[in-house]
Design a protein around this motif. Structure first.
Motif, PDB file in Angstrom:
ATOM      1  N   ASN A   1       1.655  -5.388   9.456  1.00  0.00           N
ATOM      2  CA  ASN A   1       1.495  -3.954   9.675  1.00  0.00           C
ATOM      3  C   ASN A   1       0.016  -3.670   9.885  1.00  0.00           C
ATOM      4  O   ASN A   1      -0.812  -3.983   9.032  1.00  0.00           O
ATOM      5  CB  ASN A   1       2.007  -3.189   8.441  1.00  0.00           C
TER       6      ASN A   1
ATOM      7  N   SER B   1      -2.832  -0.668  10.608  1.00  0.00           N
ATOM      8  CA  SER B   1      -2.897   0.778  10.402  1.00  0.00           C
ATOM      9  C   SER B   1      -4.172   1.387  10.966  1.00  0.00           C
ATOM     10  O   SER B   1      -5.117   0.688  11.309  1.00  0.00           O
ATOM     11  CB  SER B   1      -2.819   1.104   8.903  1.00  0.00           C
TER      12      SER B   1
ATOM     13  N   LEU C   1      -9.872  -4.443   5.284  1.00  0.00           N
ATOM     14  CA  LEU C   1      -8.997  -4.523   4.110  1.00  0.00           C
ATOM     15  C   LEU C   1      -7.737  -5.244   4.514  1.00  0.00           C
ATOM     16  O   LEU C   1      -7.029  -4.802   5.424  1.00  0.00           O
ATOM     17  CB  LEU C   1      -8.602  -3.123   3.634  1.00  0.00           C
TER      18      LEU C   1
ATOM     19  N   PHE D   1      -4.236  -6.953   2.864  1.00  0.00           N
ATOM     20  CA  PHE D   1      -3.376  -7.169   1.700  1.00  0.00           C
ATOM     21  C   PHE D   1      -2.255  -8.118   2.104  1.00  0.00           C
ATOM     22  O   PHE D   1      -1.597  -7.908   3.126  1.00  0.00           O
ATOM     23  CB  PHE D   1      -2.755  -5.860   1.207  1.00  0.00           C
TER      24      PHE D   1
ATOM     25  N   HIS E   1       0.719  -7.246  -1.137  1.00  0.00           N
ATOM     26  CA  HIS E   1       0.103  -6.230  -2.002  1.00  0.00           C
ATOM     27  C   HIS E   1      -1.151  -6.692  -2.738  1.00  0.00           C
ATOM     28  O   HIS E   1      -1.672  -5.952  -3.565  1.00  0.00           O
ATOM     29  CB  HIS E   1       1.125  -5.670  -3.005  1.00  0.00           C
TER      30      HIS E   1
ATOM     31  N   LYS F   1      -5.137  -8.034  -2.345  1.00  0.00           N
ATOM     32  CA  LYS F   1      -6.220  -8.086  -1.379  1.00  0.00           C
ATOM     33  C   LYS F   1      -6.620  -9.540  -1.118  1.00  0.00           C
ATOM     34  O   LYS F   1      -6.776 -10.325  -2.061  1.00  0.00           O
ATOM     35  CB  LYS F   1      -7.409  -7.299  -1.907  1.00  0.00           C
TER      36      LYS F   1
ATOM     37  N   ASP G   1      -0.731  -6.503   5.433  1.00  0.00           N
ATOM     38  CA  ASP G   1      -1.171  -5.165   5.841  1.00  0.00           C
ATOM     39  C   ASP G   1      -2.662  -5.225   6.144  1.00  0.00           C
ATOM     40  O   ASP G   1      -3.443  -5.695   5.312  1.00  0.00           O
ATOM     41  CB  ASP G   1      -0.921  -4.152   4.719  1.00  0.00           C
TER      42      ASP G   1
ATOM     43  N   PHE H   1      -6.195  -3.230   7.597  1.00  0.00           N
ATOM     44  CA  PHE H   1      -6.807  -1.899   7.749  1.00  0.00           C
ATOM     45  C   PHE H   1      -8.280  -2.008   8.150  1.00  0.00           C
ATOM     46  O   PHE H   1      -8.951  -2.974   7.780  1.00  0.00           O
ATOM     47  CB  PHE H   1      -6.786  -1.150   6.409  1.00  0.00           C
TER      48      PHE H   1
END
Lengths: 581, 84
Positions: B11, B13, B55, B57, B60, B62, B76, B78
């Motif tokens: 994902n 973002s 960032l 993850f 969940h 880092k 994820d 970012f």
């Protein structure tokens, strides 16, 4: 010269005087907490004549420094029973700055419970008018009525809705944005109820015939302000992601970190976050010709606000902020942004703290009032029960703790009676330390350790470890109390944490605007002194170290996905404010 | 898992959304990589500049660029983000 207005709302007498010598270098939260802590009896009832409503501009109010128009409101809180400062953006802070107003202090209580006073501040001073026709009006209708009477070009308003008039502990005070909509709120701690108890429905500020104060050294002021704006534009938070995605840019990140409280703090991730994220919000706003980047106050260069239109392309509300989207969204298992925007509009109109209201509803959902995910049910509770002041509506608007008791729920996410915001302290322990120990009750803005715990701004302190969280929270709480006195938006802190020149520019601006010398030590001293006053007020109000704790479930109920609990020892929490004792 | 390959679910973002391939599963993109791949290799696979991903993850937690990925993990990614 800056002045303080004092209004006795029972006798309707008004005095205007200079800022006392001891308060000369105070503004914003520093000023409200100084006045409340020296003048309000700590054990008084928050809705009694003895409490005072203090409205204070920041040290830089009225200046051309970007974001300098934050407005502070203080009193003894009906929600926490402790001292409270809550701040708002919008246009009133700058307008009062132009009028050289340092503070307005509303004292006593009216004899007539049906009075709805409007205080008007303009270049001639402060006047009081009774407008009982405003009784029961929502903030939107109130602002329309005030515009008809006082004009719209140079006026700005702060108002309470029906919840403030009912004197309920979730009541906010609305401040209008640049479009005149009541969308920016001093939300936390029920200060709208204190304003309601004073019989004050609105404060009108009129800057007709007044110019922006140039400050002590206009040239230095201009140079330093320009440089600060450039530094903020160059940092990728205040310069890029905040303007583009708003505060709700956080939804995906906090969810990815497993710290997004879901279904009344039952888990740390929400399966529907993708539908209510800042990215989804921006797409809807653009598709409907809303405004994706919008300044809530004149002169703000960050522009993290937005304007959200409904399905038909008509104005519905400001783009709901991160906290609101979470409180009414993930925390209630609602993944419909249009429904959340409608709740935001209702909260703004009724005059409600969106965090407290979202948490109260989530607790009521857990207690079986309506199912999790029932957006239509929430809208009905707000628009019918709260608006009409039914017993159920009054319970919900009395806050999360009261609601939890009424519905027999044991997981009540409150500290000092105030609901926890959108970061689960079991998955971000630095913010847990702040929730537990700030004199404000659970408040993320009091020491935003999420920056270091999760966002990688201002360093890294891993969120699940215990080490370092107490020192982190202490440093942030002190710096924040300083920043909260300037009138600058807290979002200046993001570039400030990474770029040392930002603090220097803020100090340069303070010195140039006010004709005073400000050093980094002065700034930290102001923060420490403000916290000392607040902690001392709370101690005299009956708070002890035992109140600086998170609710029990945070220590005993592991949070998925990390299966973590909050395990910062109590004796460590007691060290946060050792300097203040 | 196919032989020496792994699949991770991605994902992207905020400003990194421009690098997000069409979602293939639950709004996520299933990226197939060789089994020894790191987070950095995933960024290269997605054509995301390594210094833009601030960032990251993994399930969940880092992670850094040289941390290894394993089959089935969720990632994820970012840019630098703030809010409140």
């Amino acid at each position: 010269m800056k002045k303080i207005f004092r209004v006795n709302i029972r006798t309707l007498s008004i005095t205007e005087g200079p800022v006392p010598e001891a308060f000369q270098r105070l503004g914003g939260r520093g000023m409200t907490s100084a006045i409340v802590s020296t003048e309000v009896p700590p054990k008084c009832h928050p809705l009694s004549a003895e409490n005072k409503l203090v409205i204070a501009t920041g040290l830089l109010a009225g200046s051309l420094a970007s974001t300098s128009g934050r407005l502070s409101v203080g009193a003894k809180s009906p929600l926490t029973g402790g001292i409270k400062e809550s701040s708002a953006g919008g246009t009133v802070g700058q307008a009062l700055g132009w009028l050289d107003v340092a503070a307005i202090v509303v004292e006593d209580r009216p004899d007539d419970p049906n009075a709805r006073y409007v205080l008007k501040v303009d270049r001639s001073g402060l006047t009081i008018e009774n407008m009982p026709e405003l009784a029961g009006l929502g903030n939107y209708d109130t602002c329309d009525t005030l515009r008809e009477k006082y004009g719209e070009k140079k006026t700005s308003f702060m108002t309470i809705g029906p919840v403030g008039e009912m004197k309920l502990a979730s009541a906010s005070i609305a401040v209008v944005d640049r479009e005149g909509n009541p969308t920016r709120h001093a939300g936390r701690g029920g200060l709208g109820a204190v304003m309601g108890a004073k019989g004050v429905k609105a404060i009108v500020v009129d800057t007709e015939g007044v110019k922006r104060p140039p400050g002590h050294d206009p040239k230095a002021m201009q140079q330093a302000s320009k440089r600060l704006a450039k530094l903020m534009a160059d940092h990728s938070t205040s310069g890029e992601t905040l303007p583009r995605y708003g505060t709700n840019a956080l939804a995906e990140v906090i969810n990815a970190a497993g710290a997004y409280p879901t279904r009344n703090f039952a888990t740390g991730t929400f399966e529907g976050v993708h539908k209510i994220s800042g990215e989804a919000e921006r797409d809807i706003i653009i598709e409907r010709d809303g405004a994706p980047e919008h300044a809530c106050q004149t002169g703000c260069t960050i522009q993290c606000s937005s304007i959200y239109n409904d399905e038909g392309g008509e104005y519905l509300s400001k783009g709901p902020e991160y906290e609101t989207v979470w409180a009414h969204g993930g925390n209630c298992a609602i993944d419909d942004l249009d429904a959340i925007a409608r709740m935001d509009r209702l909260d703004d109109d009724l005059g409600l703290d969106t965090i407290e209201m979202g948490c109260a509803i989530a607790v009521a959902m857990e207690g079986g009032l309506i199912p999790f995910g029932d957006a239509a049910g929430v809208i009905r509770l707000l628009d019918e029960d709260v608006r009409n002041g039914t017993p159920l509506g009054r319970i919900l608007a009395s806050g999360t703790e009261t609601t939890g008791r009424v519905f027999g729920v044991s997981r009540i996410p409150c500290v000092k009676g105030q609901a926890m915001p959108a970061y689960d302290p079991r998955a971000a322990k630095g913010i847990g330390v702040t929730y537990a120990t700030t004199p404000m009750g659970a408040d993320h803005t009091a020491g935003y350790a999420i920056a270091q715990n999760i966002l990688g701004v201002g360093g890294d302190v891993p969120p699940l470890q215990v080490d370092g969280q107490v020192d982190l929270s202490r440093e942030l709480q002190i710096a924040t109390a300083g920043l909260d006195s300037t009138g600058l938006c807290l979002f200046v802190a993001f570039p400030m944490l990474d770029e040392p020149e930002v603090l220097q520019k803020v100090l340069d601006i303070l010195s140039a605007y006010r004709g005073e010398t400000w050093s980094a030590d002065d700034f930290a001293d102001l923060g420490r002194k403000t916290l000392q006053r607040e902690i001392e007020f709370n101690r005299r109000a009956g708070f002890s170290a035992e109140d600086d704790r998170l609710p029990d479930f945070c220590r005993h109920e592991p949070l998925a996905p990390h299966d973590s609990v909050f395990d910062v020892p109590d004796e460590e929490l007691d060290k946060v404010h050792e300097y203040a004792r | 898992m196919l032989g020496d390959q792994i699949t991770v679910f991605v994902n992207l973002s905020a400003t990194l959304r421009v690098y997000q391939p069409e979602p293939t599963e639950n709004g996520l993109y299933a990226a197939t990589l060789s089994s020894a791949s790191t987070v950095g290799a995933l960024l290269d696979h997605l054509a995301v500049p390594r210094d833009a991903a601030k960032l990251i993850f993994v399930n969940h937690v880092k992670r850094q660029l040289d941390d290894p990925l394993t089959d089935g993990e969720r990632v994820d990614i970012f840019p630098l983000i703030a809010g409140g």
